[in-house]
Motif scaffolding. Structure first.
Motif, PDB file in Angstrom:
ATOM      1  N   SER A  10       0.965  -1.257  -0.045  1.00  0.00           N
ATOM      2  CA  SER A  10       0.038   0.030  -0.040  1.00  0.00           C
ATOM      3  C   SER A  10       0.840   1.352  -0.011  1.00  0.00           C
ATOM      4  O   SER A  10       0.403   2.257  -0.460  1.00  0.00           O
ATOM      5  N   ARG A  11       1.998   0.995   0.639  1.00  0.00           N
ATOM      6  CA  ARG A  11       3.047   2.257   0.609  1.00  0.00           C
ATOM      7  C   ARG A  11       4.282   2.029  -0.379  1.00  0.00           C
ATOM      8  O   ARG A  11       5.305   2.205  -0.422  1.00  0.00           O
ATOM      9  N   ALA A  12       3.744   1.608  -1.593  1.00  0.00           N
ATOM     10  CA  ALA A  12       4.696   1.301  -2.835  1.00  0.00           C
ATOM     11  C   ALA A  12       5.519   2.577  -3.233  1.00  0.00           C
ATOM     12  O   ALA A  12       5.016   3.753  -3.099  1.00  0.00           O
ATOM     13  N   THR A  13       6.496   2.409  -3.448  1.00  0.00           N
ATOM     14  CA  THR A  13       7.493   3.663  -4.159  1.00  0.00           C
ATOM     15  C   THR A  13       6.797   4.118  -5.453  1.00  0.00           C
ATOM     16  O   THR A  13       6.955   3.177  -6.467  1.00  0.00           O
ATOM     17  N   LEU A  14       6.358   5.294  -5.480  1.00  0.00           N
ATOM     18  CA  LEU A  14       5.877   5.511  -6.954  1.00  0.00           C
ATOM     19  C   LEU A  14       7.092   6.221  -7.648  1.00  0.00           C
ATOM     20  O   LEU A  14       7.639   7.320  -7.395  1.00  0.00           O
ATOM     21  N   ILE A  15       7.070   5.913  -9.025  1.00  0.00           N
ATOM     22  CA  ILE A  15       8.205   6.501  -9.797  1.00  0.00           C
ATOM     23  C   ILE A  15       7.511   7.227 -11.073  1.00  0.00           C
ATOM     24  O   ILE A  15       6.764   6.225 -11.750  1.00  0.00           O
ATOM     25  N   GLY A  16       7.834   8.386 -11.160  1.00  0.00           N
ATOM     26  CA  GLY A  16       6.971   9.041 -12.185  1.00  0.00           C
ATOM     27  C   GLY A  16       7.869   9.135 -13.875  1.00  0.00           C
ATOM     28  O   GLY A  16       9.444   9.201 -13.539  1.00  0.00           O
ATOM     29  N   PRO A  55      17.130   7.508 -23.205  1.00  0.00           N
ATOM     30  CA  PRO A  55      17.975   7.422 -21.897  1.00  0.00           C
ATOM     31  C   PRO A  55      17.425   7.271 -20.769  1.00  0.00           C
ATOM     32  O   PRO A  55      17.962   6.599 -19.825  1.00  0.00           O
ATOM     33  N   GLU A  56      16.396   8.318 -20.487  1.00  0.00           N
ATOM     34  CA  GLU A  56      15.858   8.412 -19.337  1.00  0.00           C
ATOM     35  C   GLU A  56      14.854   7.416 -18.965  1.00  0.00           C
ATOM     36  O   GLU A  56      14.838   6.888 -17.888  1.00  0.00           O
ATOM     37  N   LEU A  57      14.318   6.645 -20.115  1.00  0.00           N
ATOM     38  CA  LEU A  57      13.528   5.570 -19.627  1.00  0.00           C
ATOM     39  C   LEU A  57      14.443   4.381 -19.207  1.00  0.00           C
ATOM     40  O   LEU A  57      13.894   3.599 -18.636  1.00  0.00           O
ATOM     41  N   ALA A  58      15.490   4.170 -20.154  1.00  0.00           N
ATOM     42  CA  ALA A  58      16.341   3.156 -19.597  1.00  0.00           C
ATOM     43  C   ALA A  58      16.992   3.459 -18.260  1.00  0.00           C
ATOM     44  O   ALA A  58      17.160   2.356 -17.359  1.00  0.00           O
ATOM     45  N   ARG A  59      17.388   4.725 -17.842  1.00  0.00           N
ATOM     46  CA  ARG A  59      17.488   4.998 -16.477  1.00  0.00           C
ATOM     47  C   ARG A  59      16.869   4.492 -15.581  1.00  0.00           C
ATOM     48  O   ARG A  59      16.999   3.927 -14.514  1.00  0.00           O
ATOM     49  N   MET A  60      15.453   4.752 -15.750  1.00  0.00           N
ATOM     50  CA  MET A  60      14.331   4.645 -14.810  1.00  0.00           C
ATOM     51  C   MET A  60      14.279   2.936 -14.845  1.00  0.00           C
ATOM     52  O   MET A  60      14.017   2.423 -13.438  1.00  0.00           O
ATOM     53  N   LEU A  61      14.333   2.372 -15.852  1.00  0.00           N
ATOM     54  CA  LEU A  61      14.120   0.801 -15.812  1.00  0.00           C
ATOM     55  C   LEU A  61      15.310   0.073 -14.722  1.00  0.00           C
ATOM     56  O   LEU A  61      15.076  -0.586 -14.368  1.00  0.00           O
ATOM     57  N   ASP A  62      16.510   0.869 -14.878  1.00  0.00           N
ATOM     58  CA  ASP A  62      17.553   0.239 -14.181  1.00  0.00           C
ATOM     59  C   ASP A  62      17.468   0.706 -12.628  1.00  0.00           C
ATOM     60  O   ASP A  62      17.818   0.017 -11.789  1.00  0.00           O
ATOM     61  N   HIS A  63      16.600   1.726 -12.325  1.00  0.00           N
ATOM     62  CA  HIS A  63      16.406   2.203 -10.986  1.00  0.00           C
ATOM     63  C   HIS A  63      15.202   1.368 -10.215  1.00  0.00           C
ATOM     64  O   HIS A  63      15.344   1.457  -9.010  1.00  0.00           O
ATOM     65  N   LEU A  64      14.514   0.879 -11.094  1.00  0.00           N
ATOM     66  CA  LEU A  64      13.328   0.363 -10.422  1.00  0.00           C
ATOM     67  C   LEU A  64      13.628  -0.795  -9.446  1.00  0.00           C
ATOM     68  O   LEU A  64      14.576  -1.765  -9.769  1.00  0.00           O
ATOM     69  N   GLY A  67       8.274  -4.030  -6.472  1.00  0.00           N
ATOM     70  CA  GLY A  67       7.165  -3.385  -5.667  1.00  0.00           C
ATOM     71  C   GLY A  67       6.843  -1.850  -5.817  1.00  0.00           C
ATOM     72  O   GLY A  67       5.878  -1.539  -5.631  1.00  0.00           O
ATOM     73  N   ASP A  68       7.943  -1.662  -6.726  1.00  0.00           N
ATOM     74  CA  ASP A  68       7.689   0.037  -7.198  1.00  0.00           C
ATOM     75  C   ASP A  68       6.669   0.025  -8.305  1.00  0.00           C
ATOM     76  O   ASP A  68       6.287  -1.228  -8.832  1.00  0.00           O
ATOM     77  N   VAL A  69       5.899   1.346  -8.318  1.00  0.00           N
ATOM     78  CA  VAL A  69       4.788   1.461  -9.211  1.00  0.00           C
ATOM     79  C   VAL A  69       5.276   2.731 -10.127  1.00  0.00           C
ATOM     80  O   VAL A  69       5.434   3.813  -9.698  1.00  0.00           O
ATOM     81  N   VAL A  70       5.255   2.425 -11.767  1.00  0.00           N
ATOM     82  CA  VAL A  70       5.502   3.509 -12.551  1.00  0.00           C
ATOM     83  C   VAL A  70       4.300   4.284 -12.742  1.00  0.00           C
ATOM     84  O   VAL A  70       3.372   3.603 -13.030  1.00  0.00           O
ATOM     85  N   ILE A  71       4.362   5.574 -12.751  1.00  0.00           N
ATOM     86  CA  ILE A  71       3.258   6.493 -12.845  1.00  0.00           C
ATOM     87  C   ILE A  71       3.631   7.173 -14.209  1.00  0.00           C
ATOM     88  O   ILE A  71       4.594   7.811 -14.228  1.00  0.00           O
ATOM     89  N   VAL A  97       7.442  -5.057 -11.053  1.00  0.00           N
ATOM     90  CA  VAL A  97       6.944  -3.393 -10.978  1.00  0.00           C
ATOM     91  C   VAL A  97       5.407  -3.144 -11.729  1.00  0.00           C
ATOM     92  O   VAL A  97       5.059  -3.676 -12.726  1.00  0.00           O
ATOM     93  N   GLY A  98       4.555  -2.362 -10.769  1.00  0.00           N
ATOM     94  CA  GLY A  98       3.497  -1.944 -11.410  1.00  0.00           C
ATOM     95  C   GLY A  98       3.413  -1.100 -12.411  1.00  0.00           C
ATOM     96  O   GLY A  98       4.437  -0.080 -12.478  1.00  0.00           O
ATOM     97  N   LEU A  99       2.487  -0.746 -13.237  1.00  0.00           N
ATOM     98  CA  LEU A  99       2.449   0.460 -14.325  1.00  0.00           C
ATOM     99  C   LEU A  99       1.089   1.167 -14.096  1.00  0.00           C
ATOM    100  O   LEU A  99      -0.159   0.495 -14.021  1.00  0.00           O
TER     101      LEU A  99
END
Length: 198
Positions: A10-16, A55-64, A67-71, A97-99
């Motif tokens: 319920s307190r998943a880390t939300l990544i935008g 590149p930023e999408l690739a960086r995000m995918l590496d960071h995830l 349990g994280d959720v991509v918004i 990881v959720g979307l």
């Protein structure tokens, strides 16, 4: 009735993730929406959706992490096409990881209904691909029956090949010299001569 637990806390880390297509467009609106949705980290880039390297999408995918959720504000900010969306969402699911899309509430893989919708989309995309392959095959078969030839046109005409053979066999010119006269690479001339002698 037993309650099914969600793999996303319920307190998943939300990544935008935010993207605009050109340098003229502003990322502020998307960033504001993502921060308002509770994202603790944002990845953003100004690059056209048709550009393969993001590149930023690739960086995000590496960071995830699991349990994280991509918004995203809208799905077209994340993916270039339905196929691209399905590939990214499958990659996220395999990572645990959720979307979630703010503009398309049905696109939420953290819920069973959202996962079901994307599964249906994947089935439709597969069906469309099979129809395209079938139509392409039928079209090629029909064209071949009409005498249409596929593949690259020969670089050298039959007359040029005959001239090259004459210059090499009768006039004792080197293949490299004749290829140079005809404006082609030596390997191209060798292949043309081999085809006509076969």
């Amino acid at each position: 009735m037993q309650e099914i637990s969600s793999p996303y806390p319920s307190r998943a880390t939300l990544i935008g993730y935010a993207r605009v297509s050109t340098g003229d467009q502003d990322l502020r609106i998307q960033r504001d929406e993502l921060l308002a949705a509770g994202c603790s980290r944002l990845f953003s880039e100004k690059i056209t959706g048709t550009h393969a390297a993001r590149p930023e999408l690739a960086r995000m995918l590496d960071h995830l992490r699991k349990g994280d959720v991509v918004i995203v504000s809208r799905l077209d900010r994340l993916a270039r096409s339905t196929r691209d969306l399905l590939e990214i969402s499958e990659q996220l699911l395999s990572m645990g990881v959720g979307l979630r899309s703010l503009a398309e509430p049905w696109a939420d893989t953290t819920s069973p209904a959202g996962r079901m919708v994307l599964t249906v989309f994947a089935g439709i995309a597969e069906f469309e691909r099979s129809l395209i392959i079938e139509r392409t095959h039928k079209g090629r078969t029909a064209a071949k029956m009409r005498g249409v030839r596929f593949g690259r046109r020969p670089t050298l005409s039959p007359e040029q090949v005959a001239l090259a053979r004459h210059l090499i066999d009768d006039e004792r010119n080197s293949t490299a010299h004749v290829a140079s006269l005809l404006g082609v690479h030596r390997a191209t001339l060798y292949r043309a001569l081999a085809r006509t002698s076969a």
